[in-house]
Design an enzyme around this catalytic site. Structure first.
Site, PDB file in Angstrom:
ATOM      1  N   GLU A  64       0.824  -1.206   0.000  1.00  0.00           N
ATOM      2  CA  GLU A  64       0.000   0.000   0.000  1.00  0.00           C
ATOM      3  C   GLU A  64       0.865   1.265   0.000  1.00  0.00           C
ATOM      4  O   GLU A  64       0.479   2.289  -0.568  1.00  0.00           O
ATOM      5  CB  GLU A  64      -0.921   0.009   1.223  1.00  0.00           C
ATOM      6  N   THR A 513      -7.909  14.388  44.225  1.00  0.00           N
ATOM      7  CA  THR A 513      -8.696  13.982  43.066  1.00  0.00           C
ATOM      8  C   THR A 513      -8.065  14.494  41.781  1.00  0.00           C
ATOM      9  O   THR A 513      -7.285  15.438  41.784  1.00  0.00           O
ATOM     10  CB  THR A 513     -10.142  14.528  43.140  1.00  0.00           C
ATOM     11  N   VAL A 514      -8.417  13.837  40.671  1.00  0.00           N
ATOM     12  CA  VAL A 514      -8.036  14.311  39.340  1.00  0.00           C
ATOM     13  C   VAL A 514      -9.049  15.348  38.899  1.00  0.00           C
ATOM     14  O   VAL A 514     -10.237  15.214  39.142  1.00  0.00           O
ATOM     15  CB  VAL A 514      -8.011  13.144  38.333  1.00  0.00           C
ATOM     16  N   GLY A 516     -10.102  19.718  38.036  1.00  0.00           N
ATOM     17  CA  GLY A 516      -9.952  21.043  38.607  1.00  0.00           C
ATOM     18  C   GLY A 516     -10.654  21.227  39.942  1.00  0.00           C
ATOM     19  O   GLY A 516     -11.842  20.973  40.076  1.00  0.00           O
ATOM     20  N   THR A 517      -9.871  21.668  40.937  1.00  0.00           N
ATOM     21  CA  THR A 517     -10.449  22.064  42.221  1.00  0.00           C
ATOM     22  C   THR A 517     -10.171  23.537  42.489  1.00  0.00           C
ATOM     23  O   THR A 517     -10.538  24.043  43.551  1.00  0.00           O
ATOM     24  CB  THR A 517      -9.858  21.225  43.370  1.00  0.00           C
TER      25      THR A 517
END
Length: 828
Positions: A64, A513-514, A516-517
């Site tokens: 190809e 946590t993962v 935005g905070t």
């Protein structure tokens, strides 16, 4: 059907892992192939094509790639400003592509067609068009192409009899794949008939011919041909018999034919090119067993030629040129029921060609040459020996075949040019249609691996067997990950791993946590407060997604910026923009960046932005942020959930800062307080809100530091479009609504999404159509928007909302604790 396909794909990958391990040892380049197939590309590999409206051409292997080579040249002529990406599946195809395709801007391995993975790579690259060569149709990849409105055009299309029968069993999966393709440019009328039999609409099918007739990479001058002959030790010959792409069971017939030729041409030589290079030693033993002396091409590259009877071509990508030295050529895969290989490479050199009777994979090309007596067909070793001997003994017959071969090639050139013109016409028609001209690619219409994963782990998409299966697998990995986190933390706690210490006051700011905070605006507020107390403060950021690599990077010295957003990463850049007199540094090892800050900036206080998990460095104060809107994620550890470490690790925090409490659901704040006190009764709990400070025009935001912008009251009552690519878009939209803005449209993109210029044009167009008075984005989005957007004049203004953190309940305790700890350590 899609579900069954996905389950089968995952099972197959798991089952062939042992084979992958073996091949990674035996095959050079196989490890890199697997890495890229899993979506891990080398640094900067996609810089020229990613989100730049590239033309993506996909070719599986060497054959190809040969067809692709002339196509790329024509696409470059037709689309001089569009970058071109070529993808392959095999290591031999990858090496071949890098050798013969010089006009491509990037060459990569195609991603495995696993759920999410193929779509994730497609969304990352965002091509203008996708062009599979021949019949490279992959369900998951094409499913994503439909969702994100990437048009697909099949080029040099080819369908074998066997494929027609197999594809029919795919039912709905086949309908979806065929329905994704906007145009089918097929090699022959037979291929066109087959693709229509599979469901392609007649009006979308056209015959362009075979692009392999146009290939020029195998062009060999008389001088180059002589050099190949000398390098392979074939100078003393009275004819060369060449067997290309042979399979197991064919070499014996080739050796039988060569033995017959030797009876009348004692100095005839043989070149064998096995289709699978791993069979090289097997073929060498067959040759020796037949009584011939033999060597290999790679061996001859390191020692002087010895005029052996047979040379085994055991290199990748050379066969196309080596065909030029053959006087009689046999193309393999045809004496055994494999379906044959393409005869156009030897035909390009005007050779007399012999094939077996199993040519069903190349039926049309084979029929073309056979009907004009430019190709001979044999059924077994005896017939092969007879025909090869005849062509050696009757040169006039051989020369007639050679002339006819060259004539066929001349008459059939031009397929690549036709394909380029058709592509231009298809794109013009597609992109000018109303539904695509005003289409905006938002995550309301598309999801990628990241957004699907977040929805899945938050239990938003758990219907069906497959998601439950995935969740179970992820849960097992979560247990393993959680165990490793606890072991590592225990190692630091009990002195097994050594912690480093800085001679300044260290504050860690982070979360468990993962997503935005609110770390960035909180770090800005904290740095300003400490600066105003009279301390020399710096911010140490890890430089997430930064293009800069090194030990210590200076984003800002507190007076001016030294890096742009791409170099520094969006978080570090945003920190630096709003903090005069506060240096911002990036680097993976905060101990090194901290020491540099003390030596060069006299730092007394170092804030570790996102440093809660950076256990290698001792800190004087740990501040843990908890998002009151998205409380502790979903309670599970990565990868089943969004927790970086168990909730019980709240016990390390000195201060727990609840963010966005004004947007929290009823009872959320009480739940956070109860959870914190359960694991850490001594922690101080402070509440905060994110309060808009101003709106800054994008053009002004790009050039100024700490700009004042316009008052937030000026946005009250305005019809706006909210555009965001952040972890919590709902919070951003709620903030705008609370300010009195009228949100007429909200576009949500995946977190950390890089905006393409074409996407921004679409956004402005839709905002104009909806009657928006302004477009509002976050600062995190501003750093991902091309600078050209700010320089252009648009009919609708685009504003960046700037927020600041305001401490609420518990703020007095935070200020007192901070002053006390700083005074104790620094003596101010």
């Amino acid at each position: 059907m899609q579900l069954l396909y996905n389950i089968a794909a995952i099972i197959i990958v798991i089952l062939i892992i042992p084979m992958f391990m073996v091949r990674s040892v035996r095959e050079k380049g196989f490890v890199e192939r697997i890495r890229q197939s899993l979506g891990f590309f080398p640094e900067h590999a996609l810089d020229k094509v990613e989100k730049k409206d590239c033309i993506w051409v996909h070719a599986a292997s060497v054959g190809e790639i040969v067809a692709t080579s002339p196509l790329i040249k024509e696409f470059r002529k037709e689309f001089p400003k569009s970058p071109i990406l070529v993808s392959v599946v095999t290591t031999s195809g990858y090496e071949m592509a890098n050798r013969i395709i010089k006009d491509a801007d990037a060459i990569i391995y195609f991603p495995l067609d696993l759920p999410w993975l193929a779509g994730h790579v497609l969304r990352r690259i965002r091509p203008r068009v996708f062009l599979p060569v021949e019949t490279e149709l992959w369900p998951n990849f094409l499913r994503t192409a439909r969702k994100i409105h990437v048009p697909v055009m099949m080029v040099n299309g080819r369908i074998s009899d066997k494929s027609v029968k197999q594809y029919k069993h795919l039912h709905s999966l086949l309908r979806n794949m065929i329905g994704t393709v906007k145009l089918f440019a097929m090699q022959s009328p037979i291929d066109a008939e087959y693709i229509m039999r599979l469901g392609a609409p007649q009006e979308l099918v056209t015959v362009t011919g075979n692009t392999k007739f146009d290939q020029t990479y195998t062009d060999v001058s008389p001088e180059e041909k002589q050099k190949i002959i000398e390098e392979m030790g074939l100078s003393k010959n009275d004819g060369i018999f060449l067997a290309g792409s042979t399979h197991r069971g064919e070499e014996e017939a080739v050796l039988q034919a060569f033995k017959a030729v030797r009876e009348t041409h004692p100095h005839a030589r043989l070149v064998i090119a096995p289709r699978e290079l791993l069979r090289t030693m097997e073929v060498v033993h067959l040759c020796r067993k037949a009584g011939f002396s033999v060597t290999t091409r790679t061996k001859l590259q390191n020692e002087a030629p010895q005029d052996e009877d047979i040379v085994i071509l055991d290199t990748i990508g050379e066969l196309g040129k080596v065909y030029s030295i053959g006087d009689v050529v046999f193309v393999g895969g045809s004496l055994v029921p494999h379906g044959g290989h393409n005869i156009l490479e030897p035909a390009a050199h005007g050779k007399a060609i012999i094939v077996g009777s199993h040519m069903f994979n190349f039926k049309d090309t084979y029929a073309l040459f056979k009907n004009r007596d430019a190709c001979l067909t044999v059924k077994n070793g005896e017939e092969l020996a007879k025909q090869v001997t005849r062509l050696f003994d009757e040169p006039e017959h051989r020369h007639r075949m050679e002339e006819e071969t060259r004539a066929i090639v001349r008459e059939n050139k031009g397929a690549s040019r036709k394909s380029a013109i058709l592509l231009h016409q298809m794109l013009e028609s597609y992109e000018s249609s109303p539904e695509n001209r005003h289409h905006v690619r938002s995550t309301q219409k598309i999801t990628n691996f990241q957004t699907y994963f977040i929805d899945l782990v938050h239990s938003k998409e758990v219907d069906g067997l497959f998601p439950h299966l995935i969740m179970g697998i992820l849960y097992i990995f979560s247990l393993i990950y959680g165990l490793l986190v606890n072991i590592k933390l225990a190692g630091y706690k009990y002195g097994i791993f050594q912690k480093q210490k800085l001679d300044c006051f260290v504050i860690s700011l982070g979360n468990v946590t993962v997503g935005g905070t609110g770390k960035t605006p909180t770090a800005q507020r904290l740095a300003r407060d400490i600066r105003d107390m009279g301390y020399r403060v710096v911010i140490l950021n890890r430089g997430y997604r930064a293009k800069w690599h090194g030990e210590v990077g200076i984003v800002s010295d507190g007076k001016r910026l030294h890096m742009d957003a791409a170099e520094a990463g969006d978080e570090a850049y945003m920190l630096a923009k709003h903090l005069p007199e506060v240096p911002v540094l990036i680097g993976a090892e905060r101990a090194k960046t901290g020491r540099y800050a003390m030596e060069h900036f006299g730092a007394e206080v170092a804030i570790l932005d996102d440093g809660y998990q950076h256990w290698q460095l001792e800190r004087d104060l740990d501040i843990l942020l908890v998002d009151a809107v998205n409380v502790f994620g979903n309670g599970y550890i990565l990868p089943r959930g969004t927790l970086r470490e168990p909730i019980s690790h709240i016990s390390r925090a000195d201060i727990c800062l609840m963010t966005k409490v004004d947007q929290a659901a009823a009872g959320s704040c009480d739940y956070i307080r109860e959870t914190v006190h359960r694991y850490n009764p001594e922690a101080r709990i402070v509440e905060s809100i994110h309060q808009p400070r101003c709106f800054i025009p994008l053009t002004e935001w790009y050039v100024n530091i700490a700009s004042q912008g316009i008052d937030i009251a000026q946005m009250r009552g305005k019809r706006i479009m909210a555009v965001s690519a952040i972890g919590n878009p709902a919070s951003f939209e709620q903030t705008l609504s609370d300010l009195g803005a009228v949100i007429i449209e909200s576009l949500r993109y995946p977190d950390h999404h890089d905006y393409a210029m074409s996407e921004m044009t679409d956004i402005f167009q839709q905002a104009e159509n909806a009657g928006a008075e302004a477009i509002v984005i976050t600062e995190k989005d501003a750093v991902k928007i091309p600078a050209d957007v700010a320089r252009e004049k648009w009919s609708i203004p685009i504003y960046v909302i700037c927020v600041e953190v305001n401490f609420q309940k518990g703020s007095e305790g935070l200020a007192d604790l901070l002053k006390k700890r700083l005074a104790e350590r620094l003596g101010h």
